[in-house]
Write an enzyme that holds these catalytic residues in place. Structure first.
Site, mmCIF file in Angstrom:
data_model
loop_
_atom_site.group_PDB
_atom_site.id
_atom_site.type_symbol
_atom_site.label_atom_id
_atom_site.label_comp_id
_atom_site.label_asym_id
_atom_site.label_seq_id
_atom_site.Cartn_x
_atom_site.Cartn_y
_atom_site.Cartn_z
ATOM 1 C CE LYS A 22 -2.047 1.961 3.974
ATOM 2 N NZ LYS A 22 -1.662 3.340 4.060
ATOM 3 N NE ARG A 122 -0.112 10.535 10.410
ATOM 4 C CZ ARG A 122 -0.526 9.552 9.600
ATOM 5 N NH1 ARG A 122 -1.786 9.177 9.600
ATOM 6 N NH2 ARG A 122 0.326 8.946 8.797
ATOM 7 C CG ASP A 305 2.118 1.428 9.626
ATOM 8 O OD1 ASP A 305 1.739 2.286 10.433
ATOM 9 O OD2 ASP A 305 2.542 1.698 8.490
ATOM 10 N NE ARG A 397 -7.566 4.997 4.352
ATOM 11 C CZ ARG A 397 -6.999 5.993 4.998
ATOM 12 N NH1 ARG A 397 -7.563 6.476 6.062
ATOM 13 N NH2 ARG A 397 -5.883 6.520 4.570
HETATM 14 N N1 EPU Z 1 6.535 14.099 11.521
HETATM 15 C C1 EPU Z 1 6.681 15.428 11.839
HETATM 16 N N2 EPU Z 1 6.805 16.320 10.808
HETATM 17 C C2 EPU Z 1 6.769 15.936 9.510
HETATM 18 C C3 EPU Z 1 6.622 14.574 9.195
HETATM 19 C C4 EPU Z 1 6.502 13.670 10.228
HETATM 20 O O1 EPU Z 1 6.699 15.808 13.009
HETATM 21 O O2 EPU Z 1 6.886 16.817 8.633
HETATM 22 C C5 EPU Z 1 6.426 13.103 12.616
HETATM 23 C C6 EPU Z 1 5.060 12.420 12.628
HETATM 24 O O3 EPU Z 1 4.106 13.171 13.319
HETATM 25 C C7 EPU Z 1 5.386 11.093 13.281
HETATM 26 C C8 EPU Z 1 6.793 10.791 12.753
HETATM 27 O O4 EPU Z 1 7.331 12.039 12.347
HETATM 28 O O5 EPU Z 1 5.431 11.237 14.664
HETATM 29 C C9 EPU Z 1 6.848 9.823 11.599
HETATM 30 O O6 EPU Z 1 5.959 10.224 10.560
HETATM 31 P P1 EPU Z 1 6.178 9.836 9.045
HETATM 32 O O7 EPU Z 1 6.299 11.092 8.262
HETATM 33 O O8 EPU Z 1 7.271 8.833 8.928
HETATM 34 O O9 EPU Z 1 4.815 9.128 8.676
HETATM 35 P P2 EPU Z 1 3.889 9.391 7.455
HETATM 36 O O10 EPU Z 1 4.671 9.636 6.219
HETATM 37 O O11 EPU Z 1 2.841 10.369 7.846
HETATM 38 C C10 EPU Z 1 3.875 6.880 6.725
HETATM 39 C C11 EPU Z 1 2.826 5.842 6.450
HETATM 40 C C12 EPU Z 1 2.168 5.409 7.737
HETATM 41 C C13 EPU Z 1 3.237 4.885 8.688
HETATM 42 C C14 EPU Z 1 4.348 5.925 8.872
HETATM 43 C C15 EPU Z 1 5.517 5.409 9.704
HETATM 44 C C16 EPU Z 1 2.080 6.413 4.243
HETATM 45 C C17 EPU Z 1 1.019 6.977 3.388
HETATM 46 N N3 EPU Z 1 1.839 6.411 5.548
HETATM 47 O O12 EPU Z 1 3.174 7.978 7.325
HETATM 48 O O13 EPU Z 1 1.297 4.348 7.384
HETATM 49 O O14 EPU Z 1 2.654 4.616 9.932
HETATM 50 O O15 EPU Z 1 4.857 6.330 7.593
HETATM 51 O O16 EPU Z 1 6.079 4.284 9.138
HETATM 52 O O17 EPU Z 1 3.108 5.957 3.760
HETATM 53 C C18 EPU Z 1 -0.483 2.851 7.687
HETATM 54 O O18 EPU Z 1 -0.137 2.287 6.638
HETATM 55 O O19 EPU Z 1 -1.362 2.364 8.463
HETATM 56 C C19 EPU Z 1 0.130 4.117 8.061
HETATM 57 C C20 EPU Z 1 -0.362 4.908 8.974
#
Ligand code: EPU
Length: 427
Positions: A22, A122, A305, A397
């Site tokens: 995904k 987030r 996850d 999803r």
């Molecule tokens: N964070 C910040 N600022 C940013 C970006 C992230 O503070 O600009 C913080 C977030 O709040 C969090 C941490 O950094 O505490 C990690 O966030 P990350 O950016 O890695 O997560 P994401 O890109 O929002 C993706 C996956 C999530 C998965 C996370 C961690 C996608 C679409 N989503 O989210 O997937 O949990 O990485 O591996 O790729 C899921 O599949 O169920 C899911 C939630």
């Protein structure tokens, strides 16, 4: 409204085939918009996040044609960045990848502020920091993020945390930036490597994906290509955990065992037998499991996850387990629902203390997000009696054909719509 109705306590056995990832799909689909050619994406999972993304792309003028169940041809030669659909994209996290994909190629992109599963705040400050470092202007107005640049210039970006989304987004924008961009403290998740491999197949010059320093040297254009997405690490882990919790013997096929090492090691520590080959992992469990401690971390650590599904498993293990969530500060909201099934758990900030073995009994529960829903399914498979899980659209999803795959392993699970009585009555 659809529900899953599960009659638990059936040990799972047999083989299950894993779909495409995904989180790779929702990065690579928007990444095709960075290309000026036609791209064919294979091994796409048939899940809601993918179909919604395709719908959104079509509204932007992109031609999308399904060649077979899991192969999509995307022709984004004529894409209008102004036509993003607020309605379709507002609940999706990965919509933010349209920013990185279109900024480099067209110099402008906009998306509604990204939604996604609710684990508290987030922010996207690291994405914005990266775009600005490349010379873009970013504004947030009326719930829409707008990025603009006449020209992108390569730069050094140090991420405050190894964010998956920021790493991919900055990498996509930097593909067209003049000179070299370096992303330090980059995330290393398998789907980052997959997205970089896809972009490189289109002619990008990205080195170091999968390590914490990624270097991108800008190019003038990207051509089309054919690319097959990697198997889903989290779907794989969910079936491994389902085998363990039911005292099952399941071989999970079409997987990359290397991506699963943190989970495989934990399951062995808990008393499961695990074996693996080139593209399969077998998890055999007697059902008598020992407690273990789990701390979620960025890859190659234990994935956040899989934390909810793992917590359900630990609830059935003998002794006290400690689960520490270090990626999302607020990812234990789902435990109230798990407790309705009999899980004994106390939350203290970022830590959950799980007392086992709990005797799980079926009841009515609500999926509060995608992986929370998966953890309820896993727990229901081990519970006595009937569990009814509502809000299955969250689960849809991210899991392709969940009820069919579980049924093929011997689970008693049905999808029913409100007012439709399940035919499963045997408890
Ligand atoms: N964070 C910040 N600022 C940013 C970006 C992230 O503070 O600009 C913080 C977030 O709040 C969090 C941490 O950094 O505490 C990690 O966030 P990350 O950016 O890695 O997560 P994401 O890109 O929002 C993706 C996956 C999530 C998965 C996370 C961690 C996608 C679409 N989503 O989210 O997937 O949990 O990485 O591996 O790729 C899921 O599949 O169920 C899911 C939630």
């Amino acid at each position: 409204m659809e529900h899953f109705v599960i009659v638990g306590q059936k040990p799972l056995s047999g083989k299950v085939y894993i779909s495409g990832a995904k989180n790779a799909a929702v990065a690579i689909i928007p990444a095709t918009l960075a290309s000026e050619g036609v791209c064919t994406i294979e091994n796409l999972p048939n899940i809601e996040d993918v179909s919604n993304f395709v719908l959104a792309l079509k509204k932007m003028g992109v031609k999308c044609k399904l060649l077979d169940k899991s192969t999509l041809r995307i022709d984004a030669r004529n894409v209008n960045p102004m036509l993003v659909s607020q309605e379709i994209l507002k609940d999706m996290r990965a919509s933010y990848y349209l920013l990185g994909a279109l900024l480099g190629r067209l110099g402008y992109a906009q998306v509604p502020l990204p939604g996604g599963c609710n684990f508290g705040q987030r922010p996207i400050d690291q994405h914005i920091k990266g775009f600005e470092a490349l010379g873009a202007t970013v504004v947030i107005e009326h719930g829409t993020v707008k990025v603009k640049a006449d020209k992108l210039i390569g730069s050094n970006v140090y991420l405050d945390m190894a964010s998956v989304g920021a790493t991919i987004n900055i990498m996509m924008a930097a593909v067209y930036a003049e000179g070299t961009t370096t992303i330090e403290n980059a995330a290393r998740e398998p789907h980052i490597v997959d997205c970089a491999n896809f972009l490189n197949m289109c002619g990008a010059n990205i080195k170091g994906a999968g390590t914490d320093i990624i270097r991108i040297t800008g190019v003038d254009s990207l051509k089309g290509c054919s690319y097959a997405i990697i198997p889903d690490q989290i779907e794989t882990g969910t079936y491994m955990i389902a085998s363990a919790i039911t005292g099952g013997d399941v071989t999970v096929c079409n997987v990359i065992p290397k991506h699963m090492e943190s989970l495989t090691a934990k399951l062995s520590e808990m008393g499961c037998e695990t074996q693996s080959g080139d593209d399969w992992i077998r998890v055999k469990s007697s059902g008598n499991l020992e407690a273990a401690n789990v701390k979620t971390l960025y890859y190659p650590g234990f994935p956040t996850d899989l934390q909810p599904q793992m917590t359900a498993l630990l609830a059935c293990a003998k002794g006290t387990s400690f689960v520490t969530e270090s990626v999302f500060p607020n990812r234990f909201q789902y435990v109230d629902q798990l407790m309705r099934l009999g899980v004994k758990i106390k939350i203290d900030g970022r830590m959950a203390v799980v007392e086992g073995p709990a005797r799980l009994t079926g009841t009515e529960v609500i999926a509060t997000d995608l992986r929370a829903g998966a953890s309820l399914v896993v727990a229901a498979l081990a519970a006595t009696g009937i569990t009814k899980i509502s809000n299955v659209h969250y689960i849809d999803r991210g899991y392709q054909d969940l009820e069919y795959k579980l049924s093929s392993l011997g689970a008693n699970i049905q999808r029913v719509t409100t007012n439709e009585l399940p035919t499963v009555v045997e408890a």
